[in-house]
Design a protein around this motif. Structure first.
Motif, PDB file in Angstrom:
ATOM      1  N   ALA A  98      17.470  11.702  18.777  1.00  0.00           N
ATOM      2  CA  ALA A  98      17.991  11.638  20.142  1.00  0.00           C
ATOM      3  C   ALA A  98      17.868  10.206  20.667  1.00  0.00           C
ATOM      4  O   ALA A  98      16.876   9.857  21.307  1.00  0.00           O
ATOM      5  CB  ALA A  98      17.241  12.606  21.043  1.00  0.00           C
ATOM      6  N   PRO A  99      18.847   9.361  20.387  1.00  0.00           N
ATOM      7  CA  PRO A  99      18.809   7.978  20.882  1.00  0.00           C
ATOM      8  C   PRO A  99      18.673   7.938  22.401  1.00  0.00           C
ATOM      9  O   PRO A  99      19.186   8.816  23.110  1.00  0.00           O
ATOM     10  CB  PRO A  99      20.162   7.408  20.438  1.00  0.00           C
ATOM     11  N   TYR A 148       4.970   6.202  12.593  1.00  0.00           N
ATOM     12  CA  TYR A 148       6.368   6.279  12.205  1.00  0.00           C
ATOM     13  C   TYR A 148       7.285   6.150  13.420  1.00  0.00           C
ATOM     14  O   TYR A 148       7.992   7.072  13.798  1.00  0.00           O
ATOM     15  CB  TYR A 148       6.623   7.594  11.466  1.00  0.00           C
ATOM     16  N   ALA A 149       7.269   5.002  14.075  1.00  0.00           N
ATOM     17  CA  ALA A 149       8.171   4.747  15.196  1.00  0.00           C
ATOM     18  C   ALA A 149       9.496   4.253  14.634  1.00  0.00           C
ATOM     19  O   ALA A 149       9.554   3.247  13.938  1.00  0.00           O
ATOM     20  CB  ALA A 149       7.568   3.700  16.126  1.00  0.00           C
ATOM     21  N   THR A 150      10.551   5.000  14.912  1.00  0.00           N
ATOM     22  CA  THR A 150      11.851   4.613  14.375  1.00  0.00           C
ATOM     23  C   THR A 150      12.944   4.949  15.371  1.00  0.00           C
ATOM     24  O   THR A 150      12.771   5.816  16.237  1.00  0.00           O
ATOM     25  CB  THR A 150      12.116   5.326  13.027  1.00  0.00           C
ATOM     26  N   LYS A 151      14.055   4.263  15.296  1.00  0.00           N
ATOM     27  CA  LYS A 151      15.139   4.431  16.257  1.00  0.00           C
ATOM     28  C   LYS A 151      15.652   5.874  16.276  1.00  0.00           C
ATOM     29  O   LYS A 151      15.879   6.469  15.233  1.00  0.00           O
ATOM     30  CB  LYS A 151      16.289   3.478  15.914  1.00  0.00           C
ATOM     31  N   GLY A 152      15.797   6.393  17.459  1.00  0.00           N
ATOM     32  CA  GLY A 152      16.322   7.740  17.627  1.00  0.00           C
ATOM     33  C   GLY A 152      15.279   8.828  17.677  1.00  0.00           C
ATOM     34  O   GLY A 152      15.589   9.986  17.963  1.00  0.00           O
ATOM     35  N   ILE A 155      11.588  10.785  21.371  1.00  0.00           N
ATOM     36  CA  ILE A 155      11.134  12.065  21.929  1.00  0.00           C
ATOM     37  C   ILE A 155      10.231  12.777  20.928  1.00  0.00           C
ATOM     38  O   ILE A 155       9.135  13.245  21.274  1.00  0.00           O
ATOM     39  CB  ILE A 155      12.331  12.957  22.311  1.00  0.00           C
ATOM     40  N   TYR A 156      10.673  12.861  19.682  1.00  0.00           N
ATOM     41  CA  TYR A 156       9.881  13.536  18.652  1.00  0.00           C
ATOM     42  C   TYR A 156       8.514  12.880  18.501  1.00  0.00           C
ATOM     43  O   TYR A 156       7.481  13.568  18.478  1.00  0.00           O
ATOM     44  CB  TYR A 156      10.623  13.503  17.320  1.00  0.00           C
ATOM     45  N   CYS A 157       8.487  11.564  18.411  1.00  0.00           N
ATOM     46  CA  CYS A 157       7.208  10.857  18.245  1.00  0.00           C
ATOM     47  C   CYS A 157       6.294  11.083  19.442  1.00  0.00           C
ATOM     48  O   CYS A 157       5.078  11.225  19.281  1.00  0.00           O
ATOM     49  CB  CYS A 157       7.447   9.360  18.027  1.00  0.00           C
TER      50      CYS A 157
END
Length: 258
Positions: A98-99, A148-152, A155-157
């Protein structure tokens, strides 16, 4: 005889992936299982396999942990059938791409309801039974909570960071009742959660291939069985003095910070 023999274990998200694999391993050890998931057909298939593997008894509760009434029904039906609860495995989880520029509040609410609210509310509902059995809780988090911070995936993180802190805060609060609360934080595991977040089969293959080399130990993705081993360890008497821990099963990925 296994220490899980005749113990009542509640597993959410048990119709596939880590939840199903955990249920099957506990079946080999003679546990009494309360399995919940949204997919009735898949849940029934897992339950049948568990019975063949040696589970003493298996309760199937079709439900959605994002719904209050379903969570209440999961615990009520478990208590009605078995009379007690020894272990709660909060495994149900929602992956989400979710960008920031395009996410919706519905996506935000759905992800937090499944990954955060359900963990805390099911803990509350199971508490009276866990107090009687001096049971324990294992929450399934992710290295996305810290590493694990990654684009998009903002919210999940964020949901997994919340899961870690719920684990730690509830461990402290419930210690006086003799209840242990821990989490397992896997790196990338090959389950259908990746497909469910919207990746095509080809995108999934690329993602798994790209991530494999980022795990320093053996340069491969994490196996479901390796996560199950960690869950069973934390739920067992071998972890009697472990509470508030977030056990990373990540092949050293956090060490390289990607």
């Amino acid at each position: 005889m296994s220490e899980f023999a005749s113990k009542v274990v509640v597993i959410t998200g048990a119709s596939s992936g880590i939840g199903a694999a955990t249920a099957k391993e506990l079946s080999k050890q003679g546990a009494l299982l309360s399995l919940t998931g949204r997919n009735k057909k898949r849940l029934a298939q897992v339950a049948d396999e568990c019975k063949k593997l040696g589970a003493k008894d298996v309760l199937q509760v079709v439900g959605d942990v994002s719904k209050q009434e379903d969570m209440e029904r999961i615990i009520k039906e478990t208590a009605d059938k078995f009379g007690e609860i020894h272990v709660l495995v909060n495994n149900a989880g929602l992956g989400l791409v979710a960008p920031i520029a395009t996410f919706t509040l519905d996506q935000f609410d759905r992800c937090f309801n499944v990954n955060v609210r359900a963990v805390l509310y099911l803990t509350k509902l199971a508490l009276p039974y866990l107090e009687k059995t001096k049971g324990n809780i294992v929450n399934i988090s992710s290295i996305g909570s810290t590493t694990y911070a990654t684009k998009g995936f903002s919210i999940y993180c964020a949901t997994k960071a919340a899961c870690d802190h719920i684990t730690k805060a509830s461990a402290l609060e419930l210690a006086k009742s003799g209840i242990r609360v821990n989490a397992v934080n896997p790196a990338v595991v090959k389950t259908n959660i990746i497909v469910n977040i919207g990746f095509s089969e080809e995108q999934s293959k690329e993602m798994f291939a790209d991530n494999a080399g980022k795990h320093p130990l053996n340069e491969r993705n994490i196996k479901v069985e390796e996560v199950v081993d960690a869950i069973l360890f934390l739920a067992s008497d071998k972890a009697t003095m472990i509470t508030g821990s977030c056990l990373k099963v990540d092949g050293g990925r956090e060490l390289v910070g990607q």
